[in-house]
Design a protein around this motif. Structure first.
Motif, PDB file in Angstrom:
ATOM      1  N   ARG A 126       0.823  -1.218   0.000  1.00 51.56           N
ATOM      2  CA  ARG A 126       0.000   0.000   0.000  1.00 51.56           C
ATOM      3  C   ARG A 126       0.855   1.266   0.000  1.00 51.56           C
ATOM      4  O   ARG A 126       0.555   2.230  -0.679  1.00 51.56           O
ATOM      5  CB  ARG A 126      -0.922  -0.010   1.210  1.00 51.56           C
ATOM      6  N   TRP A 127       1.918   1.276   0.791  1.00 48.39           N
ATOM      7  CA  TRP A 127       2.714   2.497   0.956  1.00 48.39           C
ATOM      8  C   TRP A 127       3.982   2.532   0.111  1.00 48.39           C
ATOM      9  O   TRP A 127       4.641   3.558   0.023  1.00 48.39           O
ATOM     10  CB  TRP A 127       3.092   2.690   2.422  1.00 48.39           C
ATOM     11  N   HIS A 128       4.333   1.420  -0.511  1.00 47.45           N
ATOM     12  CA  HIS A 128       5.606   1.378  -1.239  1.00 47.45           C
ATOM     13  C   HIS A 128       5.443   0.985  -2.712  1.00 47.45           C
ATOM     14  O   HIS A 128       6.418   0.624  -3.362  1.00 47.45           O
ATOM     15  CB  HIS A 128       6.556   0.395  -0.545  1.00 47.45           C
ATOM     16  N   SER A 129       4.236   1.078  -3.253  1.00 40.50           N
ATOM     17  CA  SER A 129       4.011   0.625  -4.626  1.00 40.50           C
ATOM     18  C   SER A 129       4.026   1.745  -5.661  1.00 40.50           C
ATOM     19  O   SER A 129       4.161   1.475  -6.847  1.00 40.50           O
ATOM     20  CB  SER A 129       2.675  -0.126  -4.710  1.00 40.50           C
ATOM     21  N   ARG A 130       3.910   2.982  -5.228  1.00 39.57           N
ATOM     22  CA  ARG A 130       3.919   4.090  -6.195  1.00 39.57           C
ATOM     23  C   ARG A 130       5.340   4.307  -6.721  1.00 39.57           C
ATOM     24  O   ARG A 130       6.319   4.126  -6.015  1.00 39.57           O
ATOM     25  CB  ARG A 130       3.396   5.366  -5.534  1.00 39.57           C
ATOM     26  N   ARG A 131       5.455   4.734  -7.941  1.00 43.54           N
ATOM     27  CA  ARG A 131       6.763   4.893  -8.592  1.00 43.54           C
ATOM     28  C   ARG A 131       7.668   5.845  -7.814  1.00 43.54           C
ATOM     29  O   ARG A 131       8.838   5.559  -7.590  1.00 43.54           O
ATOM     30  CB  ARG A 131       6.558   5.422 -10.026  1.00 43.54           C
ATOM     31  N   VAL A 132       7.138   6.983  -7.405  1.00 46.65           N
ATOM     32  CA  VAL A 132       7.955   7.973  -6.700  1.00 46.65           C
ATOM     33  C   VAL A 132       8.454   7.400  -5.362  1.00 46.65           C
ATOM     34  O   VAL A 132       9.598   7.617  -4.969  1.00 46.65           O
ATOM     35  CB  VAL A 132       7.200   9.311  -6.530  1.00 46.65           C
ATOM     36  N   THR A 133       7.606   6.651  -4.662  1.00 45.45           N
ATOM     37  CA  THR A 133       8.003   6.037  -3.394  1.00 45.45           C
ATOM     38  C   THR A 133       9.031   4.948  -3.643  1.00 45.45           C
ATOM     39  O   THR A 133      10.023   4.841  -2.908  1.00 45.45           O
ATOM     40  CB  THR A 133       6.776   5.437  -2.668  1.00 45.45           C
ATOM     41  N   PHE A 134       8.806   4.143  -4.665  1.00 43.36           N
ATOM     42  CA  PHE A 134       9.734   3.074  -5.017  1.00 43.36           C
ATOM     43  C   PHE A 134      11.135   3.637  -5.281  1.00 43.36           C
ATOM     44  O   PHE A 134      12.128   3.136  -4.756  1.00 43.36           O
ATOM     45  CB  PHE A 134       9.200   2.332  -6.247  1.00 43.36           C
ATOM     46  N   ASP A 135      11.215   4.706  -6.076  1.00 45.74           N
ATOM     47  CA  ASP A 135      12.505   5.321  -6.397  1.00 45.74           C
ATOM     48  C   ASP A 135      13.132   5.979  -5.173  1.00 45.74           C
ATOM     49  O   ASP A 135      14.340   5.864  -4.947  1.00 45.74           O
ATOM     50  CB  ASP A 135      12.340   6.353  -7.522  1.00 45.74           C
ATOM     51  N   SER A 136      12.340   6.666  -4.385  1.00 48.35           N
ATOM     52  CA  SER A 136      12.846   7.307  -3.172  1.00 48.35           C
ATOM     53  C   SER A 136      13.378   6.271  -2.182  1.00 48.35           C
ATOM     54  O   SER A 136      14.440   6.462  -1.580  1.00 48.35           O
ATOM     55  CB  SER A 136      11.733   8.133  -2.524  1.00 48.35           C
ATOM     56  N   ASP A 137      12.639   5.171  -2.014  1.00 50.75           N
ATOM     57  CA  ASP A 137      13.102   4.096  -1.131  1.00 50.75           C
ATOM     58  C   ASP A 137      14.466   3.571  -1.576  1.00 50.75           C
ATOM     59  O   ASP A 137      15.355   3.348  -0.755  1.00 50.75           O
ATOM     60  CB  ASP A 137      12.106   2.930  -1.124  1.00 50.75           C
ATOM     61  N   ALA A 138      14.614   3.359  -2.876  1.00 52.08           N
ATOM     62  CA  ALA A 138      15.877   2.835  -3.396  1.00 52.08           C
ATOM     63  C   ALA A 138      17.024   3.803  -3.111  1.00 52.08           C
ATOM     64  O   ALA A 138      18.106   3.387  -2.661  1.00 52.08           O
ATOM     65  CB  ALA A 138      15.762   2.563  -4.897  1.00 52.08           C
ATOM     66  N   ASP A 139      16.810   5.084  -3.357  1.00 52.90           N
ATOM     67  CA  ASP A 139      17.853   6.084  -3.092  1.00 52.90           C
ATOM     68  C   ASP A 139      18.230   6.113  -1.611  1.00 52.90           C
ATOM     69  O   ASP A 139      19.411   6.140  -1.264  1.00 52.90           O
ATOM     70  CB  ASP A 139      17.387   7.479  -3.528  1.00 52.90           C
ATOM     71  N   GLN A 140      17.224   6.127  -0.738  1.00 47.49           N
ATOM     72  CA  GLN A 140      17.488   6.173   0.702  1.00 47.49           C
ATOM     73  C   GLN A 140      18.213   4.915   1.171  1.00 47.49           C
ATOM     74  O   GLN A 140      19.153   4.988   1.966  1.00 47.49           O
ATOM     75  CB  GLN A 140      16.180   6.327   1.483  1.00 47.49           C
ATOM     76  N   ARG A 141      17.800   3.782   0.683  1.00 45.84           N
ATOM     77  CA  ARG A 141      18.420   2.520   1.121  1.00 45.84           C
ATOM     78  C   ARG A 141      19.835   2.373   0.601  1.00 45.84           C
ATOM     79  O   ARG A 141      20.693   1.819   1.280  1.00 45.84           O
ATOM     80  CB  ARG A 141      17.524   1.352   0.740  1.00 45.84           C
ATOM     81  N   ASN A 142      20.101   2.886  -0.586  1.00 44.88           N
ATOM     82  CA  ASN A 142      21.480   2.885  -1.089  1.00 44.88           C
ATOM     83  C   ASN A 142      22.360   3.768  -0.216  1.00 44.88           C
ATOM     84  O   ASN A 142      23.496   3.414   0.116  1.00 44.88           O
ATOM     85  CB  ASN A 142      21.521   3.355  -2.548  1.00 44.88           C
ATOM     86  N   ARG A 143      21.843   4.911   0.141  1.00 45.59           N
ATOM     87  CA  ARG A 143      22.600   5.829   1.008  1.00 45.59           C
ATOM     88  C   ARG A 143      22.803   5.226   2.403  1.00 45.59           C
ATOM     89  O   ARG A 143      23.864   5.373   2.995  1.00 45.59           O
ATOM     90  CB  ARG A 143      21.862   7.164   1.096  1.00 45.59           C
ATOM     91  N   LEU A 144      21.794   4.546   2.898  1.00 42.59           N
ATOM     92  CA  LEU A 144      21.896   3.863   4.186  1.00 42.59           C
ATOM     93  C   LEU A 144      23.013   2.821   4.136  1.00 42.59           C
ATOM     94  O   LEU A 144      23.847   2.736   5.039  1.00 42.59           O
ATOM     95  CB  LEU A 144      20.551   3.201   4.508  1.00 42.59           C
ATOM     96  N   ARG A 145      23.042   2.048   3.085  1.00 40.73           N
ATOM     97  CA  ARG A 145      24.089   1.019   2.911  1.00 40.73           C
ATOM     98  C   ARG A 145      25.459   1.665   2.805  1.00 40.73           C
ATOM     99  O   ARG A 145      26.427   1.185   3.404  1.00 40.73           O
ATOM    100  CB  ARG A 145      23.794   0.178   1.679  1.00 40.73           C
ATOM    101  N   ALA A 146      25.562   2.756   2.075  1.00 41.31           N
ATOM    102  CA  ALA A 146      26.847   3.452   1.940  1.00 41.31           C
ATOM    103  C   ALA A 146      27.330   3.994   3.281  1.00 41.31           C
ATOM    104  O   ALA A 146      28.540   4.122   3.501  1.00 41.31           O
ATOM    105  CB  ALA A 146      26.726   4.588   0.920  1.00 41.31           C
ATOM    106  N   ALA A 147      26.395   4.264   4.191  1.00 41.50           N
ATOM    107  CA  ALA A 147      26.751   4.755   5.526  1.00 41.50           C
ATOM    108  C   ALA A 147      27.097   3.606   6.479  1.00 41.50           C
ATOM    109  O   ALA A 147      27.344   3.836   7.661  1.00 41.50           O
ATOM    110  CB  ALA A 147      25.608   5.588   6.097  1.00 41.50           C
ATOM    111  N   GLY A 148      27.107   2.380   5.963  1.00 44.01           N
ATOM    112  CA  GLY A 148      27.533   1.246   6.776  1.00 44.01           C
ATOM    113  C   GLY A 148      26.429   0.460   7.458  1.00 44.01           C
ATOM    114  O   GLY A 148      26.700  -0.349   8.349  1.00 44.01           O
ATOM    115  N   TRP A 149      25.193   0.674   7.048  1.00 45.52           N
ATOM    116  CA  TRP A 149      24.070  -0.033   7.649  1.00 45.52           C
ATOM    117  C   TRP A 149      23.679  -1.226   6.786  1.00 45.52           C
ATOM    118  O   TRP A 149      23.739  -1.157   5.565  1.00 45.52           O
ATOM    119  CB  TRP A 149      22.864   0.890   7.795  1.00 45.52           C
ATOM    120  N   GLU A 150      23.229  -2.302   7.444  1.00 46.11           N
ATOM    121  CA  GLU A 150      22.659  -3.463   6.764  1.00 46.11           C
ATOM    122  C   GLU A 150      21.154  -3.431   6.988  1.00 46.11           C
ATOM    123  O   GLU A 150      20.700  -3.082   8.076  1.00 46.11           O
ATOM    124  CB  GLU A 150      23.229  -4.772   7.328  1.00 46.11           C
TER     125      GLU A 150
END
Length: 189
Positions: free
Chosen positions: A129-153
């Motif tokens: 419901r909250w993660h299926s829209r294109r803008v949310t999908f892309d934003s989630d990917a960007d945030q999670r990539n940045r999270l991983r780059a900051a050393g988080w799993e």
């Protein structure tokens, strides 16, 4: 209390009434829903419990226990309640922090659903419901990539994967990244 000539009860009293009727999961969902709208609902319930004897009031003790367990921090969705319940019922897991804001050297990255900050491990509860829209999908990917780059799993739990092996994966991740883990280093003679 009356509203437009109709008798009404306070939010705290309504939750106490619900606590007498709902199962544990439904009660947690109702409590979190109320807490998101009225952040002081936990205090209202605590006040109500001190004014009343908890004996003889069905559900009040259970409701107060939930309020104290959450320490004033609700989840954001019914799926998060279900993930939280699985985390709590799994032995050997340290208690996560809920709704943690994560930063890096550039600033705010995102708010994560469940976090173990010392280990830098997070669990995302993603509903379609909250993660299926294109803008949310892309934003989630960007945030999670940045999270991983900051050393988080991160692990992602969906409604369909809720009863899958993600808890075993989480235990492994936490054990691998435990902040007290000792390292041995080879030294040159």
């Amino acid at each position: 209390m009356y509203l437009g000539g109709l008798p009404i009860t306070s939010i705290a009293n309504t939750l106490v009434d619900l606590a007498a009727e709902l199962d544990d999961e439904a009660l947690e969902i109702a409590l979190d829903s109320a807490h998101r709208r009225w952040p002081r609902v936990g205090q209202w319930i605590e006040d109500l419990a001190t004014k009343r004897q908890t004996r003889g009031v069905p559900g009040l003790t259970r409701l107060v226990q939930l309020v104290r367990e959450r320490e004033g921090q609700p989840t954001d969705s019914p799926l998060e309640v279900r993930v939280w319940r699985r985390l709590r019922s799994t032995s050997g897991l340290p208690k996560p922090r809920l709704q943690v804001e994560v930063f890096d050297e550039l600033g705010y990255i995102m708010r994560v659903d469940f976090a173990w900050p010392l280990e830098r491990v997070v669990v995302h509860a993603d509903s379609f419901r909250w993660h299926s829209r294109r803008v949310t999908f892309d934003s989630d990917a960007d945030q999670r990539n940045r999270l991983r780059a900051a050393g988080w799993e991160a692990l992602v739990v969906t409604q369909n994967s809720l009863h899958g092996p993600w808890l075993d994966d989480l235990k492994v991740l936490l054990a691998q990244r435990h902040p007290q883990r000792s390292f041995s280093f080879a030294t040159n003679p």
